[in-house]
Design a protein around this motif. Structure first.
Motif, short mmCIF file in Angstrom:
data_model
loop_
_atom_site.label_atom_id
_atom_site.label_comp_id
_atom_site.label_asym_id
_atom_site.label_seq_id
_atom_site.Cartn_x
_atom_site.Cartn_y
_atom_site.Cartn_z
N ASN A 8 0.86 -1.18 0.00
CA ASN A 8 0.00 0.00 0.00
C ASN A 8 0.90 1.23 0.00
N LEU A 9 0.86 2.01 -1.06
CA LEU A 9 1.79 3.13 -1.23
C LEU A 9 1.44 4.33 -0.37
N THR A 11 0.18 3.75 3.06
CA THR A 11 0.42 3.36 4.46
C THR A 11 1.78 2.73 4.68
N GLY A 12 2.38 2.20 3.62
CA GLY A 12 3.66 1.52 3.79
C GLY A 12 3.53 0.12 4.33
N GLN A 13 2.35 -0.48 4.21
CA GLN A 13 2.12 -1.83 4.70
C GLN A 13 1.82 -2.77 3.53
N PHE A 14 2.30 -4.01 3.63
CA PHE A 14 1.90 -5.02 2.67
C PHE A 14 0.53 -5.56 3.09
N GLU A 15 -0.37 -5.67 2.11
CA GLU A 15 -1.73 -6.12 2.36
C GLU A 15 -2.09 -7.27 1.42
N GLY A 16 -2.80 -8.24 1.94
CA GLY A 16 -3.27 -9.33 1.09
C GLY A 16 -4.38 -8.84 0.17
N LYS A 17 -4.21 -9.08 -1.13
CA LYS A 17 -5.21 -8.65 -2.10
C LYS A 17 -5.42 -9.75 -3.14
N THR A 18 -6.70 -10.02 -3.42
CA THR A 18 -7.03 -10.88 -4.55
C THR A 18 -7.36 -9.96 -5.72
N ILE A 19 -6.55 -10.06 -6.77
CA ILE A 19 -6.63 -9.12 -7.89
C ILE A 19 -7.17 -9.83 -9.12
N THR A 20 -8.19 -9.23 -9.74
CA THR A 20 -8.73 -9.74 -11.00
C THR A 20 -8.28 -8.82 -12.13
N ILE A 21 -7.72 -9.42 -13.18
CA ILE A 21 -7.18 -8.66 -14.31
C ILE A 21 -7.91 -9.07 -15.59
N PRO A 43 3.77 -2.05 -7.08
CA PRO A 43 3.35 -1.52 -8.37
C PRO A 43 4.58 -1.35 -9.27
N GLY A 44 4.37 -1.38 -10.58
CA GLY A 44 5.49 -1.23 -11.50
C GLY A 44 6.29 0.03 -11.22
N LEU A 45 7.61 -0.05 -11.35
CA LEU A 45 8.50 1.07 -11.07
C LEU A 45 8.58 2.04 -12.24
N VAL A 46 8.95 3.28 -11.94
CA VAL A 46 9.12 4.32 -12.95
C VAL A 46 10.55 4.86 -12.88
N ASP A 47 11.25 4.86 -14.00
CA ASP A 47 12.51 5.60 -14.11
C ASP A 47 12.14 6.99 -14.59
N ASN A 48 12.33 7.98 -13.74
CA ASN A 48 11.85 9.33 -14.00
C ASN A 48 12.83 10.20 -14.78
N HIS A 49 13.96 9.64 -15.16
CA HIS A 49 14.88 10.35 -16.06
C HIS A 49 15.70 9.32 -16.81
N CYS A 50 15.34 9.09 -18.06
CA CYS A 50 16.09 8.14 -18.87
C CYS A 50 15.91 8.51 -20.33
N HIS A 51 16.57 7.73 -21.19
CA HIS A 51 16.48 7.94 -22.64
C HIS A 51 16.27 6.57 -23.26
N LEU A 349 2.19 12.93 -10.31
CA LEU A 349 2.69 14.03 -11.13
C LEU A 349 2.39 13.85 -12.61
N PHE A 350 2.50 12.62 -13.10
CA PHE A 350 2.44 12.39 -14.54
C PHE A 350 1.30 11.49 -14.98
N GLY A 351 0.54 10.95 -14.02
CA GLY A 351 -0.54 10.05 -14.38
C GLY A 351 -0.07 8.70 -14.85
N LEU A 352 1.15 8.32 -14.52
CA LEU A 352 1.68 7.03 -14.94
C LEU A 352 1.08 5.91 -14.09
N ASN A 353 1.11 4.69 -14.65
CA ASN A 353 0.47 3.55 -14.00
C ASN A 353 1.41 2.90 -12.99
N SER A 354 1.76 3.65 -11.96
CA SER A 354 2.69 3.14 -10.96
C SER A 354 2.02 2.96 -9.61
N VAL A 355 0.71 2.76 -9.63
CA VAL A 355 -0.03 2.34 -8.44
C VAL A 355 -0.95 1.20 -8.88
N CYS A 356 -1.24 0.33 -7.96
CA CYS A 356 -2.12 -0.80 -8.27
C CYS A 356 -3.52 -0.45 -7.78
#
Length: 432
Positions: A8-9, A11-21, A43-51, A349-356
């Protein structure tokens, strides 16, 4: 449907989740008991400065970097990635177009990656062109004169785009001036040293650089400056790992298990520039930037994790972000705060998909160990989930090797010619 221990981004706690995709998106999340399996999902990581380029894009994904903020490029070279941004093997791309620089440009004359000008009119026209081709933000370089840079910022504001600045080589604009203009992002913590030591810039000789930086930065002046920048809403992107890779003391190597032939062309480039990298200068710049990052964090400023991969030397796409997180922790961020700098903050900041979350892209990194206890655990990747598809890292590395054959030098050269032909026909005044 999968049951995972998800961080959980907030609270900083890991939580059990059943996820449907379904169709690459999270369609349902339900509470579940914490799994006894020792796996941890971020959640997937973001490199905020790369090429990024298509040839090595899957290397980012293999390292759990499912989105990138590309801080220079052009629309034609990035088209394969933008057209397939919902593919399961390449990151989602949030990108600038050509950097806007002064004369002479830090990277030479106007090209497919850089626009060099002394004209406010032409700089404004370049901003308009970049808006037309879909740039997500505008990037300026340190040799751009103050009045031209201000014109760029004002035009970008009219178009509702933020401006990012690399001021390392600037002798005309420092961080304080940039903030007053309305520049929001300082790449490489740039301009901050100049605000404290006006005669410093990154192109000084070894002797000149040592004389100015050997004693470090004045803590009280730095603290005051950080408060000013934070009040102005400035976000810093330290790229500590970029500087560290240029030093003898802090250089970092990736595991042999992730070495791949897809790195061959990048390694050739790194070996070419290696003799020009001065370790002692990089060490002083690294220490100054760590000092800045520490102070900015202590004052409550916003920090983003970025690497500048594959610029510099040995700046491994995707993998180097894990080194950046380690260096941020050395600057006083907790492991959780470091993870937020590569997930929650760029999401906001950018609306990127870096939260679940329900409705968002299903981008996850499944780890073998708890990164909240040891940030280096972010490297221990078991699975990467990109747009709902599960991949072993080695499968994504194999995809990069296939891309290397498809997007080879001949392909790149052909694309360059197409770009120049198009620009010379449509925007000849912006190719001088």
């Amino acid at each position: 449907m999968e049951t995972l221990n998800v961080l959980n981004l907030e609270t900083g706690q890991f939580e059990g989740k059943t996820i449907t995709i379904n169709d690459g998106k999270v369609t349902e999340m339900m509470e579940a008991p914490i799994s006894h399996l020792r796996t941890y999902a971020l959640p997937g990581l973001v490199d905020n400065h790369c090429h990024i380029q298509p040839a090595y894009a899957p290397l980012f994904t293999a390292a759990g970097v499912t989105s990138v903020r590309n801080t220079a490029g052009n629309s034609l070279h990035l088209k394969p990635l933008k057209d397939h941004q919902y593919a399961s093997f390449s990151p989602t791309v949030f990108t600038a177009d050509r950097v806007i620089d002064g004369v002479p440009g830090l990277w030479g004359k106007t090209s497919s990656g850089s626009f060099s000008t002394q004209s406010k009119h032409d700089a404004i026209e370049e901003v308009k062109r970049q808006v037309d081709v879909g740039a997500s933000f505008i990037k300026v370089y340190g040799r751009l004169k103050r009045d031209v840079m201000e014109a760029v910022v004002n035009e970008a504001a009219k178009c509702k785009l933020d401006v990012s600045a690399d001021l390392l080589a600037s002798t005309d604009v420092d961080a304080r001036t940039a903030a007053k203009m309305g520049i929001r992002f300082l790449e490489h913590n740039s301009g901050i040293i100049q605000s404290l030591i006006p005669s410093w810039h990154s192109l000084l000789s070894e002797k000149e650089d040592r004389a100015l930086l050997e004693k470090g930065l004045d803590e009280d002046k730095l603290s005051t400056l950080c408060e000013e920048l934070i009040t102005a809403g400035v976000v810093i992107v330290p790229t500590l790992s970029l500087f560290a890779q240029g030093t003898k003391e802090s250089h970092w190597s990736i595991s042999t298990s992730v070495k791949t032939s897809a790195l061959t062309s990048l390694e050739e480039h790194w070996n070419y520039v290696r003799p020009y990298i001065q370790s002692s200068k990089q060490t002083r710049l690294l220490e100054a930037s760590k000092q800045i990052t520490t102070a900015y964090h202590e004052k409550g400023g916003t920090i983003l994790a970025g690497t500048d991969s594959p610029a510099g030397v040995d700046t491994y796409p995707g993998q180097l972000l894990h080194r950046e997180l380690q260096l941020l922790v050395q600057c006083g961020l907790s492991p959780f705060e470091a993870i937020q700098s590569a997930t929650l903050i760029p999401s906001k900041l950018f609306g990127l998909n870096s939260v679940c979350k329900v409705g968002g892209q299903a981008d996850l990194v499944i780890l073998k160990s708890n990164p909240l206890k040891d940030i280096s655990a972010t490297r221990l990747i078991e699975w990467v989930v990109k747009n709902g598809m599960w991949h072993r890292p080695e499968a994504l590395i194999a995809k990069a090797e296939q891309n290397q054959q498809k997007y080879n030098q001949a392909s790149y050269d052909k694309q360059e010619q197409v770009y120049y032909d198009y620009m010379n026909k449509q925007y000849p005044h912006l190719m001088k």
